[in-house]
Design a protein around this motif. Structure first.
Motif, PDB file in Angstrom:
ATOM      1  N   LYS A  88     -38.596  18.380  15.974  1.00  0.00           N
ATOM      2  CA  LYS A  88     -37.699  18.593  14.846  1.00  0.00           C
ATOM      3  C   LYS A  88     -36.498  19.437  15.248  1.00  0.00           C
ATOM      4  CE  LYS A  88     -41.344  18.072  11.382  1.00  0.00           C
ATOM      5  NZ  LYS A  88     -42.098  18.708  10.268  1.00  0.00           N
ATOM      6  N   GLY A  89     -36.012  19.168  16.469  1.00  0.00           N
ATOM      7  CA  GLY A  89     -34.817  19.842  16.947  1.00  0.00           C
ATOM      8  C   GLY A  89     -35.035  21.206  17.559  1.00  0.00           C
ATOM      9  N   LYS A  90     -36.265  21.723  17.538  1.00  0.00           N
ATOM     10  CA  LYS A  90     -36.551  23.043  18.087  1.00  0.00           C
ATOM     11  C   LYS A  90     -37.247  22.901  19.437  1.00  0.00           C
ATOM     12  CE  LYS A  90     -36.836  25.400  13.617  1.00  0.00           C
ATOM     13  NZ  LYS A  90     -37.677  26.248  12.724  1.00  0.00           N
ATOM     14  N   GLN A  91     -36.671  23.545  20.461  1.00  0.00           N
ATOM     15  CA  GLN A  91     -37.207  23.421  21.809  1.00  0.00           C
ATOM     16  C   GLN A  91     -38.223  24.512  22.100  1.00  0.00           C
ATOM     17  OE1 GLN A  91     -34.407  22.418  24.849  1.00  0.00           O
ATOM     18  NE2 GLN A  91     -35.626  23.331  26.498  1.00  0.00           N
ATOM     19  N   LYS A  92     -39.294  24.117  22.789  1.00  0.00           N
ATOM     20  CA  LYS A  92     -40.348  25.040  23.193  1.00  0.00           C
ATOM     21  C   LYS A  92     -40.724  24.745  24.632  1.00  0.00           C
ATOM     22  CE  LYS A  92     -45.163  26.295  22.154  1.00  0.00           C
ATOM     23  NZ  LYS A  92     -46.331  25.990  21.281  1.00  0.00           N
ATOM     24  N   ASN A  93     -40.671  25.755  25.497  1.00  0.00           N
ATOM     25  CA  ASN A  93     -41.061  25.579  26.882  1.00  0.00           C
ATOM     26  C   ASN A  93     -42.567  25.711  27.014  1.00  0.00           C
ATOM     27  OD1 ASN A  93     -38.432  25.209  27.717  1.00  0.00           O
ATOM     28  ND2 ASN A  93     -38.101  27.356  28.243  1.00  0.00           N
ATOM     29  N   LEU A  94     -43.189  24.751  27.680  1.00  0.00           N
ATOM     30  CA  LEU A  94     -44.637  24.727  27.829  1.00  0.00           C
ATOM     31  C   LEU A  94     -45.087  25.272  29.184  1.00  0.00           C
ATOM     32  CD1 LEU A  94     -45.287  21.160  26.328  1.00  0.00           C
ATOM     33  CD2 LEU A  94     -45.315  23.362  25.138  1.00  0.00           C
TER      34      LEU A  94
END
Length: 493
Positions: free
Chosen positions: A395-401
């Motif tokens: 939903k447009g929000k980036q999260k680094n895994l």
């Protein structure tokens, strides 16, 4: 027709069948496929391979391919700039194109979709379409109106044929395909919910002695419903080969569902003594269909242009070049960057690409492999800025895994691999020896859930991306997609 090909349409020209389907918000708009045996389909181009129609911007739905004399017409739905959904038409001298757009024919306040041409008992040409009332919690009338012989404008007044009135149809009827048979006009149509895991789609039929009615719905509707193998059949085109009758429609494979998308399926029907269509196997999609051969790809970028199977977000076409066995992609800063994707055809698949010179990517630029839902929903494995990164955009929000320093041995080339199982479980690995040995990212011990990826009307694409300033370019040496055919639930193996 393996892959994400909703709302398929078919016609025969000479000894060749031509088909097209919804492309929605993936470009190029409207695939053109051909076959001589109805089993093996070749993607040979698109209705709008380059420039989109000037009046439309997105939601390229429900194309209907029709041959009249020496002209091929494509009636299609698209979102009108500054307006709502409308039905347009394009024409070509050959089914392969090139197509010339003739503009929109009808665009009602609540939206107009699913155009279909039909001649009445006087041989006068009509356009049949659906008013998209369900988008505003209203009924969905099916309209008919005269169309001029130039196929450029509607004439006179529209006439309602029927609307959603019976419980099985739910909040809509749509996707009408008409034929004339034994003195009747027959309208095959879809009803209820088209899309996603909780879909309820099915096929109904109505008939009339005159095109403008009165129309009688069959008391045994719906005439085509789900099986163990295929779910939510609907929205297609009826055709015949001699005395045998068929419908090309879409349905979900019950193993891959929305992750592959709505696939093209041909179902056979016959006629009852009372003159109504009756599909084989008691009205459900045949479980044991013709064996499917997974469509694989090994693109070494040796063609002069990009292969027609590559797709991109329809409003964000990337700048690319193919030369000397390499793909050059110019970065985009917004969303998930510059995106290219390929249809997947099964729930289990492996995608691999080799990125050249990752250490030389400009600061702030990343490039790599990805599972694409849409520009705001992506699962990506990239190299850049001295790092390997596994990240998701939801939903447009980036999260680094996960991330790890890019090893010096990967400065000139790194191979990245994406593996999918059950359509929504993803694993990512990297190699610095051309795929002889693979390494996992630190801290990632199991599969990553990509259930969030597909939009309501589209399947997941596997492909590449480049994100960063528009002055940056990344270079790929190859892209390999291997689809693994796993027997679906309904075949009991």
């Amino acid at each position: 027709m393996a892959g994400d090909f909703p709302d398929p349409s078919i016609t025969k020209v000479g000894d060749t069948y031509w088909a097209t389907a919804t492309s929605s918000n993936w470009g190029p708009a409207f695939p053109l496929l051909k076959s001589t045996n109805l089993t093996d389909w070749d993607l040979v181009g698109h209705v709008f391979p380059n420039e989109l129609p000037a009046w439309a911007d997105y939601y390229f739905w429900a194309p209907e391919i029709s041959q009249e004399g020496d002209k091929t017409y494509i009636y299609y739905t698209a979102h009108q700039k500054g307006g709502n959904l409308a039905v347009g038409v394009a024409v070509a001298d050959s089914p392969a194109g090139p197509y010339r757009d003739l503009g929109p024919l009808v665009g009602q306040k609540d939206g107009s979709i699913d155009g279909f041409p039909m001649r009445d008992e006087k041989n006068e040409l009509y356009l049949i379409w659906k008013e998209d009332g369900n988008s505003v919690n209203q009924p969905t009338p099916i309209w008919a109106q005269r169309l001029n012989e130039e196929h450029t404008a509607l004439l006179g007044e529209k006439k309602e044929l029927f609307r959603n009135t019976t419980p099985w149809e739910g909040n809509l009827v749509e996707g009408v395909s008409m034929i004339k048979h034994n003195g009747y006009f027959y309208a095959f149509y879809a009803g209820n919910g088209c899309c996603g895991h909780n879909c309820t789609y099915g096929v109904g039929v109505a008939r009339a002695k005159s095109l403008l009615g009165p129309w009688e719905k069959y008391e045994k509707n719906p005439i085509l419903t789900k099986s163990e193998k295929w779910a939510c059949p609907g929205h297609g085109t009826v055709f015949n080969r001699g005395n045998r009758w068929y419908m090309l429609h879409h349905a979900y494979d019950t193993r891959s569902f929305e992750f592959v998308g709505r696939q093209g399926v041909i179902s056979e029907f016959s006629w009852t003594a009372a003159g109504w269509p009756e599909f084989r196997q008691g009205g459900s999609v045949v479980t044991k269909a013709a064996p499917m051969v997974p469509r694989n790809l090994n693109d070494e970028f040796t063609s002069a242009t990009l292969l027609p199977s590559w797709q991109w977000p329809v409003e964000e076409r990337p700048t690319v070049a193919v030369r000397d066995g390499k793909l050059y992609v110019t970065a985009r800063p917004q969303h998930s960057g510059a995106v290219l994707g390929q249809h997947t055809t099964t729930a289990d698949y492996t995608a691999t690409t080799t990125l050249l010179n990752p250490a030389k990517l400009p600061v702030g630029t990343v490039a790599g492999i990805a599972a694409h839902g849409d520009p705001e929903n992506t699962l990506a494995f990239t190299a850049g800025s001295g790092k390997l990164q596994l990240w998701q955009l939801e939903k447009g929000k980036q999260k680094n895994l996960s991330e790890v320093k890019l090893p010096a041995t990967a400065a000139t080339a790194i191979t990245l691999r994406l593996r999918a199982q059950q359509g929504n479980q993803f694993r990512f690995e990297w190699s610095i020896d051309g795929g002889k040995s693979w390494q996992n990212m630190p801290g990632v011990t199991g599969s990553i859930n990509g259930s969030y990826l597909p939009p309501w009307d589209r399947g997941v694409r596997a492909g590449v991306l480049v994100k960063g300033p528009a002055t940056a370019t990344a270079t790929f040496e190859n892209f390999i997609l291997e689809n693994e055919l796993v027997t679906a639930q309904g075949e009991g193996k």
